[in-house]
Design a protein around this motif. Structure first.
Motif, PDB file in Angstrom:
ATOM      1  N   ALA A  62       1.150  -0.891  -0.195  1.00 14.85           N
ATOM      2  CA  ALA A  62      -0.018   0.150  -0.360  1.00 14.85           C
ATOM      3  C   ALA A  62       1.015   1.272  -0.176  1.00 14.85           C
ATOM      4  CB  ALA A  62      -0.832   0.260   1.196  1.00 14.85           C
ATOM      5  N   ARG A  63       0.218   2.396  -1.104  1.00 12.72           N
ATOM      6  CA  ARG A  63       1.007   3.438  -0.832  1.00 12.72           C
ATOM      7  C   ARG A  63       0.077   4.978  -0.129  1.00 12.72           C
ATOM      8  NH1 ARG A  63       5.003   0.644   0.183  1.00 12.72           N
ATOM      9  NH2 ARG A  63       6.373   0.833  -1.758  1.00 12.72           N
ATOM     10  N   TRP A  64       0.776   5.655   0.068  1.00  8.05           N
ATOM     11  CA  TRP A  64      -0.095   6.912   0.066  1.00  8.05           C
ATOM     12  C   TRP A  64       0.009   8.334   0.182  1.00  8.05           C
ATOM     13  CZ3 TRP A  64      -3.047   8.074   5.559  1.00  8.05           C
ATOM     14  CH2 TRP A  64      -4.262   9.573   5.319  1.00  8.05           C
ATOM     15  N   VAL A 238      16.416  -8.650  -0.955  1.00  9.34           N
ATOM     16  CA  VAL A 238      17.768  -8.662  -1.476  1.00  9.34           C
ATOM     17  C   VAL A 238      18.122  -7.662  -2.324  1.00  9.34           C
ATOM     18  CG1 VAL A 238      19.067 -10.892  -2.624  1.00  9.34           C
ATOM     19  CG2 VAL A 238      17.067 -11.426  -1.354  1.00  9.34           C
ATOM     20  N   GLU A 239      19.335  -7.157  -1.964  1.00 12.22           N
ATOM     21  CA  GLU A 239      19.167  -6.108  -3.070  1.00 12.22           C
ATOM     22  C   GLU A 239      21.125  -6.339  -3.775  1.00 12.22           C
ATOM     23  OE1 GLU A 239      20.177  -3.387   0.248  1.00 12.22           O
ATOM     24  OE2 GLU A 239      17.878  -2.943   0.404  1.00 12.22           O
ATOM     25  N   ASP A 240      22.160  -6.915  -3.320  1.00  8.28           N
ATOM     26  CA  ASP A 240      23.161  -7.364  -3.943  1.00  8.28           C
ATOM     27  C   ASP A 240      22.880  -9.100  -4.747  1.00  8.28           C
ATOM     28  OD1 ASP A 240      25.136  -8.505  -2.564  1.00  8.28           O
ATOM     29  OD2 ASP A 240      23.956  -7.674  -1.115  1.00  8.28           O
ATOM     30  N   GLY A 257      13.118  -7.964  -3.683  1.00  4.21           N
ATOM     31  CA  GLY A 257      14.029  -6.705  -3.050  1.00  4.21           C
ATOM     32  C   GLY A 257      14.737  -6.051  -4.159  1.00  4.21           C
ATOM     33  N   TYR A 258      15.087  -5.130  -3.942  1.00  6.04           N
ATOM     34  CA  TYR A 258      15.726  -4.129  -4.542  1.00  6.04           C
ATOM     35  C   TYR A 258      16.220  -4.634  -6.289  1.00  6.04           C
ATOM     36  CZ  TYR A 258      13.666  -0.790  -1.422  1.00  6.04           C
ATOM     37  OH  TYR A 258      12.990  -0.029  -0.845  1.00  6.04           O
ATOM     38  N   LEU A 259      17.717  -5.878  -5.690  1.00  5.37           N
ATOM     39  CA  LEU A 259      18.310  -6.377  -6.733  1.00  5.37           C
ATOM     40  C   LEU A 259      17.345  -6.548  -8.325  1.00  5.37           C
ATOM     41  CD1 LEU A 259      21.088  -7.407  -8.090  1.00  5.37           C
ATOM     42  CD2 LEU A 259      20.429  -9.510  -6.922  1.00  5.37           C
TER      43      LEU A 259
HETATM   44  P1  C2E Z   1       6.659  -6.139   4.420  1.00  6.65           P
HETATM   45  O1  C2E Z   1       5.103  -6.801   4.170  1.00  6.65           O
HETATM   46  O2  C2E Z   1       7.727  -6.448   5.393  1.00  6.65           O
HETATM   47  O3  C2E Z   1       7.534  -5.349   2.959  1.00  6.65           O
HETATM   48  C1  C2E Z   1       8.625  -4.948   3.051  1.00  6.65           C
HETATM   49  C2  C2E Z   1       8.776  -4.019   3.086  1.00  6.65           C
HETATM   50  O4  C2E Z   1      10.652  -3.924   2.658  1.00  6.65           O
HETATM   51  C3  C2E Z   1       8.349  -2.628   1.808  1.00  6.65           C
HETATM   52  O5  C2E Z   1       8.252  -1.486   2.633  1.00  6.65           O
HETATM   53  C4  C2E Z   1       9.761  -3.469   1.187  1.00  6.65           C
HETATM   54  O6  C2E Z   1       9.296  -1.807   0.239  1.00  6.65           O
HETATM   55  C5  C2E Z   1      10.790  -3.009   1.571  1.00  6.65           C
HETATM   56  N1  C2E Z   1      11.608  -3.254   0.498  1.00  6.65           N
HETATM   57  C6  C2E Z   1      11.845  -4.559  -0.395  1.00  6.65           C
HETATM   58  N2  C2E Z   1      12.440  -4.987  -1.305  1.00  6.65           N
HETATM   59  C7  C2E Z   1      13.783  -4.340  -0.094  1.00  6.65           C
HETATM   60  C8  C2E Z   1      15.344  -4.286  -0.796  1.00  6.65           C
HETATM   61  O7  C2E Z   1      16.177  -4.333  -1.398  1.00  6.65           O
HETATM   62  N3  C2E Z   1      15.466  -2.683  -0.395  1.00  6.65           N
HETATM   63  C9  C2E Z   1      15.098  -2.144   1.345  1.00  6.65           C
HETATM   64  N4  C2E Z   1      15.971  -1.299   2.024  1.00  6.65           N
HETATM   65  N5  C2E Z   1      13.533  -2.295   1.367  1.00  6.65           N
HETATM   66  C10 C2E Z   1      13.232  -3.008   0.872  1.00  6.65           C
HETATM   67  P2  C2E Z   1       7.188  -1.059   2.338  1.00  6.65           P
HETATM   68  O8  C2E Z   1       6.766  -0.834   1.100  1.00  6.65           O
HETATM   69  O9  C2E Z   1       7.952   0.327   3.142  1.00  6.65           O
HETATM   70  O10 C2E Z   1       6.270  -2.063   3.858  1.00  6.65           O
HETATM   71  C11 C2E Z   1       6.758  -1.255   4.595  1.00  6.65           C
HETATM   72  C12 C2E Z   1       5.667  -2.389   5.312  1.00  6.65           C
HETATM   73  O11 C2E Z   1       4.072  -2.124   5.920  1.00  6.65           O
HETATM   74  C13 C2E Z   1       5.250  -3.568   4.934  1.00  6.65           C
HETATM   75  O12 C2E Z   1       6.004  -4.368   5.424  1.00  6.65           O
HETATM   76  C14 C2E Z   1       4.455  -4.572   5.728  1.00  6.65           C
HETATM   77  O13 C2E Z   1       3.880  -4.550   7.007  1.00  6.65           O
HETATM   78  C15 C2E Z   1       3.036  -2.991   6.101  1.00  6.65           C
HETATM   79  N6  C2E Z   1       1.797  -3.244   4.635  1.00  6.65           N
HETATM   80  C16 C2E Z   1       2.824  -2.050   3.351  1.00  6.65           C
HETATM   81  N7  C2E Z   1       0.955  -2.571   2.983  1.00  6.65           N
HETATM   82  C17 C2E Z   1       0.387  -2.937   3.454  1.00  6.65           C
HETATM   83  C18 C2E Z   1      -1.381  -3.591   3.272  1.00  6.65           C
HETATM   84  O14 C2E Z   1      -1.443  -3.550   2.357  1.00  6.65           O
HETATM   85  N8  C2E Z   1      -1.324  -4.374   4.666  1.00  6.65           N
HETATM   86  C19 C2E Z   1      -1.503  -4.361   5.922  1.00  6.65           C
HETATM   87  N9  C2E Z   1      -1.394  -5.038   6.523  1.00  6.65           N
HETATM   88  N10 C2E Z   1       0.435  -4.099   5.880  1.00  6.65           N
HETATM   89  C20 C2E Z   1       0.861  -3.618   4.991  1.00  6.65           C
END
Ligand code: C2E
Ligand code: MG
Ligand code: MG
Ligand code: MG
Length: 285
Positions: A62-64, A238-240, A257-259
């Motif tokens: 989700a994004r806002w 996973v970034e690398d 991951g970003y990779l």
């Molecule tokens: P999550 O479910 O553990 O999602 C993975 C988070 O890691 C995401 O952050 C994603 O953007 C980030 N991520 C993925 N790959 C990488 C990477 O290689 N490097 C880094 N640094 N970060 C990476 P995001 O999008 O900010 O979401 C954060 C958390 O918010 C999510 O963690 C999840 O727990 C929650 N969330 C997001 N959308 C929803 C939703 O629709 N409902 C609920 N209940 N929770 C949500």
């Protein structure tokens, strides 16, 4: 006279409860508006199967995009939504979008799975499984293409209602995933409480896999345990390339991951995935 003075004092200093109530009110109406205005949208992050080197799924995030405040992080607004009883609406919005997109992806990638985050708070709702079934039917998507990631922002209640929801979801054929495995307090407990189809290894463990032997051992045994329990593993963040290689050697099934790709708007996701798929199976954000 006395009461007048009191009133003045109160208006100059707003009690925290009043501030909280105000924030709550404004947040609730803003979040409801945001859903209607399209300020809330869903980003998709690709998941790569390490055995086949193909994109096999996506996580819906989700994004806002707030007109005044800019981009608000889901970690911020999800916890607020949970506090203020808006999480159900938000979740149903994300589910509906993500299942609709899964239907589109299935035209290109037959075994595609869409992962949606589910707040543990919603698991005690007796109608949750039914609502998900209705959305799957509406979009013509078979349940096995939907993975429900159980996120531990709140502890999962061990109640009949929760057991019922989890059992119903499994019976329908949805996949169940334990998100951020190893970081909560009761992940091992969850493993014994329901049959997870997937375990997501938290970025925290993935990040240190190169430098720390202990982290590597933890990841190795998590993968082994998951497989013994009949679950697949997804490594987060996973970034690398070197991390990818180690995870592949350790037998991890899927990485995210970003990779491979950042979370992106669906149109970009579709382009990245379908253009990368036939040759290398690698998509870029
Ligand atoms: P999550 O479910 O553990 O999602 C993975 C988070 O890691 C995401 O952050 C994603 O953007 C980030 N991520 C993925 N790959 C990488 C990477 O290689 N490097 C880094 N640094 N970060 C990476 P995001 O999008 O900010 O979401 C954060 C958390 O918010 C999510 O963690 C999840 O727990 C929650 N969330 C997001 N959308 C929803 C939703 O629709 N409902 C609920 N209940 N929770 C949500
Ligand atoms: Mg997740
Ligand atoms: Mg996660
Ligand atoms: Mg995480």
């Amino acid at each position: 006279e006395d009461s007048q003075r009191k009133r003045k004092t109160w208006s100059a200093y707003e009690a925290p409860q009043v501030q909280e109530a105000r924030w709550q009110h404004s947040f609730q109406s803003q979040l409801s508006d945001a859903l209607l205005n399209g300020e809330i949208w869903v980003a998709y992050q690709p998941q790569l199967d390490l055995k086949t080197n193909r994109i096999v799924g996506a996580e819906a995030l989700a994004r806002w995009s707030h007109p005044k405040l800019g981009n608000i992080s889901p970690t911020e607004f999800i916890s607020q939504a949970e506090k203020h009883q808006r999480i159900e609406r938000l979740t149903l919005y994300v589910l509906n979008e993500a299942i609709g997109r899964a239907a589109e992806m299935l035209n290109h990638i037959p075994g595609f799975t869409m992962s949606v985050n589910m707040s543990a708070l919603l698991l005690h709702r007796h109608d949750l499984a039914g609502q998900i079934r209705a959305l799957l039917t509406a979009h013509g998507v078979a349940a096995q293409h939907l993975t429900i990631e159980i996120t531990e922002t709140a502890e999962i209640e061990d109640s009949d209602a929760v057991r019922y929801t989890l059992a119903m979801l499994r019976e329908m054929g949805c996949r169940l995933s334990i998100d951020d495995y190893g970081t909560g307090q009761s992940n091992l407990d969850y493993l014994t409480r329901f049959e997870a189809d997937e375990i997501k290894i938290d970025k925290r463990f993935v990040d240190n896999i190169l430098d720390s032997k202990r982290n590597r051992e933890v990841v190795t045994s998590t993968i082994e345990m998951a497989h013994r329990l009949g679950a697949t593993t997804v490594a987060e963040g996973v970034e690398d390339e070197r991390t990818l290689t180690i995870l592949s050697d350790l037998g991890c099934d899927v990485i995210q991951g970003y990779l491979i790709g950042k979370p992106m708007r669906f149109d970009n996701f579709m382009i990245a995935v379908t253009s990368a798929q036939p040759s290398s199976g690698r998509a870029t954000g």
